[in-house]
Design a protein around this motif. Structure first.
Motif, PDB file in Angstrom:
ATOM      1  N   GLN A  45       0.834  -1.200   0.000  1.00 50.39           N
ATOM      2  CA  GLN A  45       0.000   0.000   0.000  1.00 50.39           C
ATOM      3  C   GLN A  45       0.873   1.257   0.000  1.00 50.39           C
ATOM      4  O   GLN A  45       0.582   2.210  -0.721  1.00 50.39           O
ATOM      5  CB  GLN A  45      -0.945   0.007   1.210  1.00 50.39           C
ATOM      6  CG  GLN A  45      -1.917   1.162   1.221  1.00 50.39           C
ATOM      7  CD  GLN A  45      -2.848   1.169   0.024  1.00 50.39           C
ATOM      8  OE1 GLN A  45      -3.277   0.130  -0.456  1.00 50.39           O
ATOM      9  NE2 GLN A  45      -3.161   2.346  -0.478  1.00 50.39           N
ATOM     10  N   SER A  46       1.943   1.243   0.773  1.00 48.00           N
ATOM     11  CA  SER A  46       2.857   2.393   0.807  1.00 48.00           C
ATOM     12  C   SER A  46       3.489   2.632  -0.557  1.00 48.00           C
ATOM     13  O   SER A  46       3.618   3.779  -1.006  1.00 48.00           O
ATOM     14  CB  SER A  46       3.949   2.173   1.847  1.00 48.00           C
ATOM     15  OG  SER A  46       3.403   2.168   3.133  1.00 48.00           O
ATOM     16  N   GLU A  49       0.899   4.143  -2.887  1.00 47.32           N
ATOM     17  CA  GLU A  49       0.688   5.557  -2.567  1.00 47.32           C
ATOM     18  C   GLU A  49       1.852   6.408  -3.073  1.00 47.32           C
ATOM     19  O   GLU A  49       1.640   7.513  -3.600  1.00 47.32           O
ATOM     20  CB  GLU A  49       0.491   5.735  -1.074  1.00 47.32           C
ATOM     21  CG  GLU A  49      -0.835   5.196  -0.582  1.00 47.32           C
ATOM     22  CD  GLU A  49      -0.950   5.140   0.933  1.00 47.32           C
ATOM     23  OE1 GLU A  49      -0.034   5.599   1.639  1.00 47.32           O
ATOM     24  OE2 GLU A  49      -1.985   4.623   1.412  1.00 47.32           O
ATOM     25  N   ASP A  52       1.466   6.676  -6.824  1.00 48.48           N
ATOM     26  CA  ASP A  52       0.409   7.648  -7.133  1.00 48.48           C
ATOM     27  C   ASP A  52       0.917   9.077  -6.986  1.00 48.48           C
ATOM     28  O   ASP A  52       0.609   9.939  -7.813  1.00 48.48           O
ATOM     29  CB  ASP A  52      -0.804   7.440  -6.226  1.00 48.48           C
ATOM     30  CG  ASP A  52      -1.636   6.229  -6.613  1.00 48.48           C
ATOM     31  OD1 ASP A  52      -1.445   5.690  -7.724  1.00 48.48           O
ATOM     32  OD2 ASP A  52      -2.466   5.804  -5.781  1.00 48.48           O
TER      33      ASP A  52
END
Length: 78
Positions: A45-46, A49, A52
């Motif tokens: 997830q990190s 992110e 992104d």
């Protein structure tokens, strides 16, 4: 008793330091595996992110100077 798989035994030793009240064995192993899986999900997830954020920065207006694409296309073979 020595564990037949030294890396697992070492991981259990480290987990035992973190959770001294958890009896060594299946419960400790499950706790360790669960933490490992959660950590992998968090790391993924990190990374997503961060990717992104990079996409956002690179696609923002002003990220490339005016005429950048035209200049780039002039370098292409005809």
């Amino acid at each position: 008793m020595l564990h037949p798989n030294p890396p697992i035994a070492q991981a259990l030793d480290k987990a035992q330091l973190l959770w001294p009240d958890v009896p060594r064995g299946k419960v400790l192993l499950v706790k360790l595996v669960t933490l490992g899986a959660d950590t992998l999900v968090d790391q993924r997830q990190s990374r997503l992110e961060a990717l992104d954020a990079l996409i956002e920065v690179s696609s923002a207006e002003g990220a490339y100077p005016p005429g950048y694409l035209d200049d780039l296309r002039q370098e292409w073979p005809a």
